[in-house]
Design an enzyme around this catalytic site. Structure first.
Site, PDB file in Angstrom:
ATOM      1  N   CYS A 166      39.326  57.584  68.356  1.00 15.35           N
ATOM      2  CA  CYS A 166      38.246  58.433  67.853  1.00 15.35           C
ATOM      3  C   CYS A 166      37.279  57.648  66.981  1.00 15.35           C
ATOM      4  CB  CYS A 166      38.815  59.627  67.092  1.00 15.35           C
ATOM      5  SG  CYS A 166      39.863  59.191  65.688  1.00 15.35           S
ATOM      6  N   GLU A 173      40.027  66.969  62.922  1.00 14.22           N
ATOM      7  CA  GLU A 173      39.770  65.530  63.040  1.00 14.22           C
ATOM      8  C   GLU A 173      39.268  65.280  64.449  1.00 14.22           C
ATOM      9  OE1 GLU A 173      39.631  63.820  60.552  1.00 14.22           O
ATOM     10  OE2 GLU A 173      40.802  64.965  59.103  1.00 14.22           O
TER      11      GLU A 173
END
Length: 478
Positions: free
Chosen positions: A254, A220
């Protein structure tokens, strides 16, 4: 079980104990998996305030209300979702068999089997959420876990180590703390699966290390998640939502909107709307506002300011959104006002690196296709955001770009939906989790075929004859 640092041998011995326990006990029952989930829920409910305070200490200042929502409540939601749906997820999935075997009783199914021990390397930006949300899928799938949290959030990592050591045995969950050397040793372990959340630059090293043991990975990562404001977008509403996403955790997300395409004739209006949005969210200013989070440390603070200096030196217009005119040169922490950079060029650092901070470059555009073309000439992002009411334009953007996920008429929120998979594509990651997709990510999907009682396939065994050749010839036809 909690370990302080330790060499590769120490880490390997814990992994060996967990693997041995997995083989000894076999696939855990529904009740055992729910017990594991319940213990994490209880940990977060009971110690949420202490974890929030630890995160505030690690950041210099971090909004406790934000932490409560993003890290504590968000994690509890993922764990509860897994608990609620676990029994249905665990049921074998029926598959069809080739004609005519099914008519004679042949059966096919997918059986979801625990992989064994899953390693978790969690980051600093949401240190609790990005530890416990993966655990929801890991526990639901019947696995044990070893966790390496970030050294940047030392107080939070130490508290999680202590608490998880109290709630789980070393055969169930182990936490190891330490710096890059420990992280490097951790990523080399022969896990049955490894989850890494962090920078793309570090993911290359993690993937190389995991390759030595052929460990399957969930990566991720991040990247530069773009926003496209269509002509039909409600500019004020869009600005509010974009700036909320850009200032949440001071942009250290993110999935934060990294840059935005704005119609050429609306650039000034967007800047005004963004300024108003920041003033509305932080009416008393930013520096001493409990709702506004600090940049994590001096290195990242200097990195972000270097982006602004570089943009200014190359001729960009940089606008500081600082409602109270706070002086950020005099502060005990690393708070930074949001900034907008107007029409940056691609040679500027702010358009080359993932920003991970409260800076929003905006690029003026004339045609939607120009924005789509720009996005497609750059690495595929973790998220993409479209604002507008034009269904044709929206579908064109979604169908002609590739990203890990999309939120329409807002930013970030697709990650908060437990029934949607969360993951990247290419440089923004591989694999996905959350909800049933996390259960499947951390399970081995074992194919099981049960043959019919009658020996119908005798014809397919030597010695081959004319009936066999006719059968094969028939299967070869278009």
């Amino acid at each position: 079980m909690a370990l302080e640092g330790g060499g590769a041998g120490d880490l390997g011995s814990i992994l060996a104990k967990q693997k041995a326990a997995h083989l000894r006990d076999g696939a855990p029952s529904v009740e055992k998996r729910i017990d594991w989930l319940d213990r994490s829920i209880d940990l977060l409910v009971t110690h949420g305030k202490a974890l929030n305070e630890a995160m505030r200490e690690d950041f210099g200042h971090r909004s406790v209300d934000q932490s409560d929502f993003t890290d504590i409540v968000g994690s509890i939601g993922a764990l509860k979702h897994a608990k609620k749906h676990l029994k249905s997820w665990m049921k074998p999935e029926k598959r069809s068999t080739d004609f005519p075997l099914g008519l004679f009783g042949a059966k096919a199914r997918i059986q979801f089997q625990p992989k064994g021990v899953v390693g978790v390397i969690s980051p600093w930006n949401f240190p609790v959420n990005l530890t416990f949300t993966p655990l929801a899928g890991i526990f639901a799938a019947g696995n044990r876990a070893m966790i390496k949290p970030s050294e940047f959030t030392e107080a939070t990592s130490e508290l999680m180590k202590k608490l998880l050591g109290e709630y789980y045995s070393e055969e169930e969950v182990a936490v190891v703390t330490g710096g890059p050397d420990v992280g490097a040793a951790f990523s080399k372990l022969a896990f049955d699966h490894l989850v890494f959340t962090g920078a793309t630059s570090i993911a290359y090293h993690v993937m190389r290390a995991a390759a030595d043991n052929l460990v399957p990975l969930t990566l991720e990562l991040g990247g530069k998640s773009p926003v496209i404001l269509g002509e039909s977008a409600d500019l004020d509403k869009a600005a509010k939502r974009i700036m909320a996403g850009k200032t949440l955790n001071a942009g250290q997300i993110c999935l934060a909107p990294d840059y935005a395409f704005v119609p050429k004739d609306k650039t000034k209006d967007f800047v005004q709307a963004a300024t108003k949005a920041v003033e509305t969210m932080f009416p008393t200013g930013l520096k001493d506002n409990d709702d506004y989070t600090s940049v994590i440390n001096q290195r990242h603070y200097e990195r972000l300011n270097s982006y602004l200096d570089d943009a200014r030196s190359k001729g960009a217009e940089v606008i500081e959104l600082n409602p109270a005119g706070d002086n950020f040169t005099q502060q005990p922490h690393h708070k930074m006002a949001p900034h907008i950079i107007i029409d940056p060029t691609d040679d500027m650092k702010v358009m080359q690196d993932e920003i991970f901070g409260p800076i929003l470059p905006i690029k003026s555009y004339s045609k939607t296709q120009d924005a789509v073309d720009y996005i497609n000439t750059h690495p595929r992002p973790l998220g993409l955001y479209y604002f507008g009411q034009d269904a044709s334009e929206r579908d064109h953007v979604l169908n002609n770009t590739t990203s890990g996920g999309v939120t329409v008429n807002d930013v970030i929120f697709h990650v908060a939906q437990e029934d949607l998979p969360f993951g990247g594509v290419g440089p923004s990651g591989m694999g996905s989790y959350h909800g049933i997709d996390g259960f499947r990510e951390f399970s081995h999907r074992k194919s099981v075929y049960t043959q019919v009682g009658a020996d119908l396939l005798a014809i397919a065994r030597p010695p081959y004859g004319e009936k066999y050749r006719k059968l094969v010839a028939g299967r070869r036809k278009k």
